[in-house]
Design an enzyme around this catalytic site. Sequence first.
Site, PDB file in Angstrom:
ATOM      1  N   LYS A 193      27.823  24.171  26.105  1.00 53.81           N
ATOM      2  CA  LYS A 193      28.477  23.602  27.285  1.00 53.81           C
ATOM      3  C   LYS A 193      27.506  22.630  27.955  1.00 53.81           C
ATOM      4  O   LYS A 193      26.557  23.042  28.622  1.00 53.81           O
ATOM      5  CB  LYS A 193      28.883  24.675  28.295  1.00 53.81           C
ATOM      6  CG  LYS A 193      29.817  24.087  29.395  1.00 53.81           C
ATOM      7  CD  LYS A 193      29.851  24.894  30.667  1.00 53.81           C
ATOM      8  CE  LYS A 193      28.764  24.511  31.632  1.00 53.81           C
ATOM      9  NZ  LYS A 193      28.883  23.131  32.183  1.00 53.81           N
ATOM     10  N   GLY A 251      21.158  31.041  37.137  1.00 56.71           N
ATOM     11  CA  GLY A 251      20.551  31.907  36.129  1.00 56.71           C
ATOM     12  C   GLY A 251      20.812  33.377  36.407  1.00 56.71           C
ATOM     13  O   GLY A 251      21.047  34.169  35.487  1.00 56.71           O
ATOM     14  N   GLU A 269      15.572  29.209  31.428  1.00 57.44           N
ATOM     15  CA  GLU A 269      14.559  28.254  31.906  1.00 57.44           C
ATOM     16  C   GLU A 269      15.100  27.712  33.217  1.00 57.44           C
ATOM     17  O   GLU A 269      16.072  26.962  33.244  1.00 57.44           O
ATOM     18  CB  GLU A 269      14.334  27.147  30.876  1.00 57.44           C
ATOM     19  CG  GLU A 269      13.066  26.339  31.140  1.00 57.44           C
ATOM     20  CD  GLU A 269      13.326  25.060  31.900  1.00 57.44           C
ATOM     21  OE1 GLU A 269      13.143  25.085  33.148  1.00 57.44           O
ATOM     22  OE2 GLU A 269      13.703  24.066  31.287  1.00 57.44           O
ATOM     23  N   CYS A 303      12.451  19.809  35.974  1.00 57.01           N
ATOM     24  CA  CYS A 303      12.118  21.159  36.411  1.00 57.01           C
ATOM     25  C   CYS A 303      10.627  21.352  36.631  1.00 57.01           C
ATOM     26  O   CYS A 303      10.214  22.191  37.439  1.00 57.01           O
ATOM     27  CB  CYS A 303      12.628  22.177  35.404  1.00 57.01           C
ATOM     28  SG  CYS A 303      12.119  21.841  33.706  1.00 57.01           S
ATOM     29  N   GLU A 398      12.601  23.959  45.674  1.00 56.41           N
ATOM     30  CA  GLU A 398      12.793  22.905  44.677  1.00 56.41           C
ATOM     31  C   GLU A 398      13.771  21.861  45.200  1.00 56.41           C
ATOM     32  O   GLU A 398      14.929  22.159  45.497  1.00 56.41           O
ATOM     33  CB  GLU A 398      13.321  23.505  43.372  1.00 56.41           C
ATOM     34  CG  GLU A 398      13.398  22.486  42.258  1.00 56.41           C
ATOM     35  CD  GLU A 398      13.837  23.094  40.932  1.00 56.41           C
ATOM     36  OE1 GLU A 398      13.299  22.694  39.889  1.00 56.41           O
ATOM     37  OE2 GLU A 398      14.714  23.975  40.945  1.00 56.41           O
TER      38      GLU A 398
END
Length: 500
Positions: A193, A251, A269, A303, A398
Amino acid sequence: MAAAVANGDKGFEVPKLEIKFTKLFINGRFVDAVSGKTFETRDPRTGEVTARIAEGDKADVDLAVKAAREAFDHGPWPRMSGFQRGRILHKFADLVEQHTEELAALDTVDAGKLFAMGKAIDIPGGANLLRYYAGAADKIHGETLKMARPCHGYTLKEPVGVVGHIVPWNYPTTMFFFKVSPALAAGCTMVVKPAEQTPLSALFYAHLAKEAGVPDGVLNVVPGFGPTAGAAISSHMDIDKVSFTGSTEVGRLVMEAAAKSNLKPVSLELGGKSPVIVFDDADLDMAVSLVHMATYTNKGEICVAGSRIYVQEGIYDAFVKKASEMAKKSVVGDPFNPRVHQGPQIDKDQYEKVLKYIDIGTREGATLVTGGKPCGENGYYIEPTIFTNEEMSIAQEEIFGPVMALMKFKTVEEAIQKANSTRYGLAAGIVTKNIDIANTVSRSIRAGAIWINCYLGFDPDAPFGGYKMSGFGKDMGMDALEKYLHTKAVVTPLYNTPWL
């Protein structure tokens, strides 16, 4: 003075691009979604619609998983020799390279990525990953065991089965091949996906895989949204493993769905807030250039962005001055323009999120050194931004945008403490000429990748993955191949054996 803006610069040619593939790819064919729905993918340079893409959801994931299961249980792919699979992966890599310019252009109009970087790094890098794992495909083997009793024991390495890959939008090509290459080499079948923002290159790669000889059902691509298609993959009872790259928050949902369904193993990740530590003995110009690259590569949508910059007090003031000067010279504009250093953020939501964090930094009392504003007449462009502050929100959360937080430290011990004062542990940079400091700090920082006097030190042979809330499981290297293999122990008794 703000960063230079090149939006008005028309002295460059935008390649003519035909969007060839917009449907789901299931069992070797491009098909409409069961629901008939489509969604828009937009060009971040302008915000205009690039194409309408078939919108996969649970019904389509079910069809793709059925095809992948049939291909795994009864098809030729896991039953081929590793050598045969490797030859097909090499052919796949050749086809990727033959379409480098077209694929780079797709990632530019989908993700706002620099066209020149796509041609030089992203697309060739994808082909290189395929070749790396093509070479590994016939070197998958177990061990002969030295049993403590009269038995012959050995281990087998077997493909895990049907894999669900959920790919992020910031590096559509790189992340596609991070996941697909080792899984194909291992003999797995899969459902991919791609992110809803960036489905175009993934669909093109599905076409090339079939052309290379990957059998029908082995590689299926189902564009769609996380809460529908992504959730269906994570919770599917007939998917044997999920590999996810994206935010820490999502996640958690992937891992929860996997646990509540068939307890499928998951590799994650996730987010990062990576520190770069610059010591007094560093070459100042080199350090400034390296930090600039670490923070602003791919407009900060990476990231491992080195967005927490700790500079030792002896060179701190000079570093801030030079870093500011370099940021002001950075050219922001159309990513097809070879003069441009930084393109647009991926979409309006991310653009507004970055501007919101810039506002938070200002309100919390951080000092805005340069940047901090939108730029250009159209699209989602933001100036390269530098704050100096003391561990405020912008140095902990982040942002995923072109925002650098610069901070000062005195001692090695303080630098280590500050570097580890985060919930993330994806990567870190160290800039020093002192090998003892480099060794001490690299062993003290809790992160999965440490880059000394360099940054973004990625390589097909170097495993990549995080500590703490940056996830677990490795991409690249032989570690990634192991993710897609089960180890089976086989034991038979020995009778009248002359030795054990």
